[in-house]
Motif scaffolding. Structure first.
Motif, PDB file in Angstrom:
ATOM      1  N   GLU A 136      17.362  -1.248   1.650  1.00 29.72           N
ATOM      2  CA  GLU A 136      18.692  -0.800   2.077  1.00 29.72           C
ATOM      3  C   GLU A 136      18.733  -0.392   3.543  1.00 29.72           C
ATOM      4  O   GLU A 136      19.816  -0.287   4.127  1.00 29.72           O
ATOM      5  CB  GLU A 136      19.162   0.359   1.191  1.00 29.72           C
ATOM      6  N   TYR A 137      17.550  -0.169   4.132  1.00 28.51           N
ATOM      7  CA  TYR A 137      17.498   0.217   5.546  1.00 28.51           C
ATOM      8  C   TYR A 137      16.440  -0.643   6.250  1.00 28.51           C
ATOM      9  O   TYR A 137      15.396  -0.135   6.677  1.00 28.51           O
ATOM     10  CB  TYR A 137      17.172   1.710   5.686  1.00 28.51           C
ATOM     11  N   ALA A 183       9.587  -4.930  -2.190  1.00 28.04           N
ATOM     12  CA  ALA A 183      10.415  -4.982  -0.984  1.00 28.04           C
ATOM     13  C   ALA A 183      10.057  -6.158  -0.086  1.00 28.04           C
ATOM     14  O   ALA A 183      10.769  -6.440   0.880  1.00 28.04           O
ATOM     15  CB  ALA A 183      10.281  -3.679  -0.208  1.00 28.04           C
ATOM     16  N   GLY A 184       8.939  -6.818  -0.379  1.00 31.97           N
ATOM     17  CA  GLY A 184       8.537  -7.961   0.430  1.00 31.97           C
ATOM     18  C   GLY A 184       7.909  -7.588   1.759  1.00 31.97           C
ATOM     19  O   GLY A 184       7.968  -8.361   2.724  1.00 31.97           O
ATOM     20  N   VAL A 185       7.277  -6.418   1.819  1.00 32.38           N
ATOM     21  CA  VAL A 185       6.622  -5.954   3.045  1.00 32.38           C
ATOM     22  C   VAL A 185       5.132  -5.806   2.772  1.00 32.38           C
ATOM     23  O   VAL A 185       4.728  -5.260   1.744  1.00 32.38           O
ATOM     24  CB  VAL A 185       7.221  -4.605   3.513  1.00 32.38           C
ATOM     25  N   ASP A 186       4.309  -6.316   3.666  1.00 30.54           N
ATOM     26  CA  ASP A 186       2.860  -6.289   3.458  1.00 30.54           C
ATOM     27  C   ASP A 186       2.291  -4.884   3.563  1.00 30.54           C
ATOM     28  O   ASP A 186       1.487  -4.453   2.723  1.00 30.54           O
ATOM     29  CB  ASP A 186       2.156  -7.199   4.472  1.00 30.54           C
ATOM     30  N   LYS A 187       2.662  -4.158   4.623  1.00 26.44           N
ATOM     31  CA  LYS A 187       2.092  -2.843   4.903  1.00 26.44           C
ATOM     32  C   LYS A 187       3.132  -1.945   5.539  1.00 26.44           C
ATOM     33  O   LYS A 187       4.075  -2.423   6.179  1.00 26.44           O
ATOM     34  CB  LYS A 187       0.906  -2.947   5.877  1.00 26.44           C
ATOM     35  N   LEU A 188       2.909  -0.648   5.372  1.00 31.16           N
ATOM     36  CA  LEU A 188       3.612   0.332   6.191  1.00 31.16           C
ATOM     37  C   LEU A 188       3.002   0.315   7.587  1.00 31.16           C
ATOM     38  O   LEU A 188       1.820   0.025   7.758  1.00 31.16           O
ATOM     39  CB  LEU A 188       3.481   1.731   5.599  1.00 31.16           C
ATOM     40  N   ASP A 189       3.799   0.651   8.569  1.00 30.05           N
ATOM     41  CA  ASP A 189       3.257   0.796   9.920  1.00 30.05           C
ATOM     42  C   ASP A 189       2.607   2.161  10.100  1.00 30.05           C
ATOM     43  O   ASP A 189       1.647   2.294  10.861  1.00 30.05           O
ATOM     44  CB  ASP A 189       4.380   0.598  10.945  1.00 30.05           C
ATOM     45  N   LEU A 190       3.102   3.159   9.371  1.00 30.43           N
ATOM     46  CA  LEU A 190       2.549   4.512   9.467  1.00 30.43           C
ATOM     47  C   LEU A 190       2.697   5.190   8.118  1.00 30.43           C
ATOM     48  O   LEU A 190       3.781   5.214   7.535  1.00 30.43           O
ATOM     49  CB  LEU A 190       3.277   5.317  10.547  1.00 30.43           C
ATOM     50  N   LEU A 191       1.599   5.739   7.625  1.00 26.47           N
ATOM     51  CA  LEU A 191       1.595   6.540   6.403  1.00 26.47           C
ATOM     52  C   LEU A 191       1.156   7.942   6.764  1.00 26.47           C
ATOM     53  O   LEU A 191       0.086   8.130   7.360  1.00 26.47           O
ATOM     54  CB  LEU A 191       0.629   5.941   5.374  1.00 26.47           C
ATOM     55  N   GLY A 192       1.978   8.928   6.435  1.00 22.35           N
ATOM     56  CA  GLY A 192       1.653  10.304   6.778  1.00 22.35           C
ATOM     57  C   GLY A 192       1.613  11.194   5.556  1.00 22.35           C
ATOM     58  O   GLY A 192       2.378  11.000   4.602  1.00 22.35           O
ATOM     59  N   PHE A 193       0.710  12.155   5.574  1.00 27.16           N
ATOM     60  CA  PHE A 193       0.657  13.198   4.553  1.00 27.16           C
ATOM     61  C   PHE A 193       0.843  14.538   5.237  1.00 27.16           C
ATOM     62  O   PHE A 193      -0.077  15.027   5.907  1.00 27.16           O
ATOM     63  CB  PHE A 193      -0.678  13.166   3.804  1.00 27.16           C
ATOM     64  N   ASP A 194       2.052  15.098   5.112  1.00 25.78           N
ATOM     65  CA  ASP A 194       2.288  16.448   5.608  1.00 25.78           C
ATOM     66  C   ASP A 194       1.839  17.388   4.503  1.00 25.78           C
ATOM     67  O   ASP A 194       2.640  17.960   3.772  1.00 25.78           O
ATOM     68  CB  ASP A 194       3.767  16.627   5.938  1.00 25.78           C
TER      69      ASP A 194
END
Length: 634
Positions: A136-137, A183-194
């Motif tokens: 959606e975004y 979603a058809g996306v291979d990877k996230l560009d950034l994964l964060g754990f706050d």
């Protein structure tokens, strides 16, 4: 293991408080790092706020609203709120309980869907959020930030309205794989754990196929967590490394503003370089296994002196996470036949960690930690289910086996029946000879009061030394002062564990406590609490202080959310005449839990006090030998 953040409490101690700036190590992000190119961003924030961290996380959502979505940036949040911890509105929305899917705008939030009593510990919920946010975004780059209590390799979360269900590391991996695939996306560009403790080898290696970059903390995080106004960086076309470094710098700056910069860590890891770390760790683990009992004593001493995270005086409440780079480096210095493998591992970690920050009490943190309980009795069998572990679990099994096989004649052993004690320099010295330093890992002293029934009420534990030059002598020193905590009405004595880093010039004080909510009559809301104080080693001025609550279900810590009308009580270690140990409240009354106003002091024991002091040595197999003495304070 614990949790996410903790707002430091600026109480006065000893000579008063002087806040010092954090010692930050920041490295310029590699422009060739495997993050996506500059472009538009969708940032997905998964806020597991149905916990005692809700008040802090609502501030985070408000910080997101100070940035808001724009032409180049979409901020989408799943926010699951609790019923009791906070009632504040956020971004124009009145208080709610349960989950809401929000589009974060500047100064406001648009409710996309009311999810009701959602279980954020369900990986399907996380997977659906990822898919929906991306579909959606759509954008050139995608970031996901998961926020709540963190427990290192066991995972994150603890949704209180869903029986404290949390996301295990395997579930996070499954959710990321599923959500991205649909979603058809291979990877996230950034994964964060706050969240606390998530910058570990186990997390980075497991999730490397799911993202280009990982942003996480090795240590417990203070309550304020990250500064989400740093997301404004993505309002302009930037790559993942630039956004990650901006979030890192924002966190460090906010920690300085909040006064807890001495205890922080945060690291930005290039996950494309984790296969090299995997290979280096496997080689290093194999080399240690090949050396077996011959190298185990070096490993034991190195572990005892290596920076650890989520530490507790109670070993069963310790997270047993240690800095992997420091550990490997120390072992490599002392065991030359594994030094090449150790050097390769240290280099691979340095290559993977693009940017990082540390503080005075975490000085030198290399960016990735690893699970290493010192003895097998503290090891969790759940660790064996992780894949991959770079051969580390095999090494741990080998190490514990070597420790169990130490011959009785070579175990930690004093050769004197009692310790030799003397008073000098306004303190008490204790020493004793031991048989051999070959397998020793560490030495310590404990001290306490002798009770009428013969039991000992221990008031503290500190590091001691043992010689390695052949003289065979262990020594400890106690300055004859005990710690007290006061709420201006009552004053109670506290047990403390002292650890001094001479290089950083700081002392870390760990104080076990118990908290009771105001309406608690039968101890139903009792919480184990760990107060961590960092002081200047020379002046004893307080630099930072944080109260962490221990969650036994998750095996982790999170900042204590205390009602000022509640009661908080320090605990001391009581050892009966038969050797049985138990933690007890220090008195029949407690202190009001108005945490910012509690005051600490160090009080010299009164002349005539009957004092018990114990000197102990422990080998890498966990075998312990002690000598003791009972003296009268002059």
């Amino acid at each position: 293991m614990m949790e996410r953040r903790a707002r430091p409490l600026l109480a006065a101690v000893m000579l008063g408080m002087i806040l010092l700036g954090a010692s930050a190590c920041s490295f310029e992000a590699d422009a060739d790092a495997s993050s996506a190119g500059a472009g538009s961003w969708t940032v997905l924030t998964y806020s597991i706020a149905d916990t005692d961290l809700e008040p802090y996380m609502m501030v985070d959502v408000d910080e997101m609203g100070q940035v808001g979505s724009s032409e180049n940036l979409s901020i989408v949040a799943l926010v699951d709120r609790a019923a009791d911890y906070s009632s504040d509105p956020v971004l124009g929305l009145d208080d709610w309980a349960g989950g809401k899917l929000l589009e974060i705008n500047e100064g406001s939030a648009t409710e996309l869907e009311d999810l009701g009593d959602v279980n954020t510990g369900d990986p399907a919920v996380l997977a659906d959020f990822i898919t929906r946010g991306i579909e959606e975004y759509p954008a050139d780059n995608y970031a996901l930030i998961i926020s709540d209590h963190g427990a290192s390799w066991p995972g994150v979360g603890g949704d209180e309205s869903s029986d404290y269900d949390s996301l295990s590391l395997a579930e996070i991996d499954t959710a990321l794989a599923s959500g991205l695939d649909v979603a058809g996306v291979d990877k996230l560009d950034l994964l964060g754990f706050d969240a606390c403790l998530m910058a570990t080898y186990e997390v980075a290696s497991t999730l490397a196929p799911r993202a280009d970059l990982l942003l996480a903390s090795q240590e417990l995080e203070p309550g304020h967590g990250w500064d989400y106004t740093a997301l404004d960086t993505a309002s302009n076309p930037v790559n993942g490394a630039t956004l990650g470094s901006a979030l890192l710098a924002g966190f460090a700056a906010q920690a300085t503003d909040e006064g807890n910069e001495s205890e922080i860590t945060l690291s930005l890891v290039d996950l494309a370089r984790m296969p090299a770390v995997d290979d280096a760790l496997a080689t290093f683990s194999g080399a240690l296994i090949d050396r077996g009992a011959a190298v185990a004593p070096v490993v034991g001493v190195s572990l005892a002196g290596t920076l650890g995270f989520g530490r507790s005086p109670d070993p069963f409440e310790d997270t047993h996470m240690t800095d992997l780079g420091i550990l490997a480096g120390e072992i490599g210095v002392e065991a030359l036949d594994v030094s090449d493998a150790a050097d390769d591992l240290v280099r691979s970690i340095n290559d993977a960690v693009l940017d990082k920050v540390d503080g005075l009490s975490t000085l030198g943190a290399t960016g990735l930690s690893i699970y290493f309980p010192p003895q097998e009795e503290y090891f969790s069998a759940d660790y064996l289910s992780l894949d991959p572990t770079g051969g580390w679990s095999d090494f741990l099994s080998s190490y514990y086996g070597a420790g169990a096989g130490i011959p009785a004649t070579d175990q930690a052993r004093f050769t004197a029946a009692e310790g030799e004690v003397s008073f000098a320099d306004d303190g008490l010295y204790i020493s004793a000879p031991f048989a051999s330093a070959e397998n020793l890992a560490e030495a310590s002293i404990r001290y306490g009061l002798v009770e009428a029934d013969g039991s000992i009420t221990f008031l503290g534990q500190e590091e001691a030394t043992f010689s390695t030059d052949g003289t065979g002598l262990a020594e400890g020193y106690f300055d004859l002062t005990t710690m007290t905590i006061s709420d201006d009405e009552d004053t109670v004595t506290a047990y403390l564990q002292l650890d001094t880093d001479e290089g950083a010039g700081v002392t870390t004080i760990s104080v076990p406590m118990a908290y009771y909510a105001p309406d608690d009559v039968d101890g139903e809301t009792y919480q184990d609490v760990l107060l961590t104080i960092t002081t200047d080693a020379e002046t004893q001025d307080v630099l930072t202080e944080t109260y962490y609550a221990f969650n036994a279900d998750l095996g982790t810590y999170g900042e204590l959310t205390a009602d000022p009308a509640g009661i908080i009580v320090p605990e001391v270690l009581n050892v009966l005449a038969d050797g049985a140990e138990e933690w007890l409240a220090t008195s029949d009354y407690g202190l009001y839990a108005d945490l910012p106003y509690l005051q600490y002091d160090f009080v010299r024991l009164a002349p005539g006090t009957e004092l018990y002091i114990e000197l102990g040595v422990i080998d890498y197999g966990g075998n312990t030998s002690t000598v003791s003495a009972t003296v009268t304070v002059p």
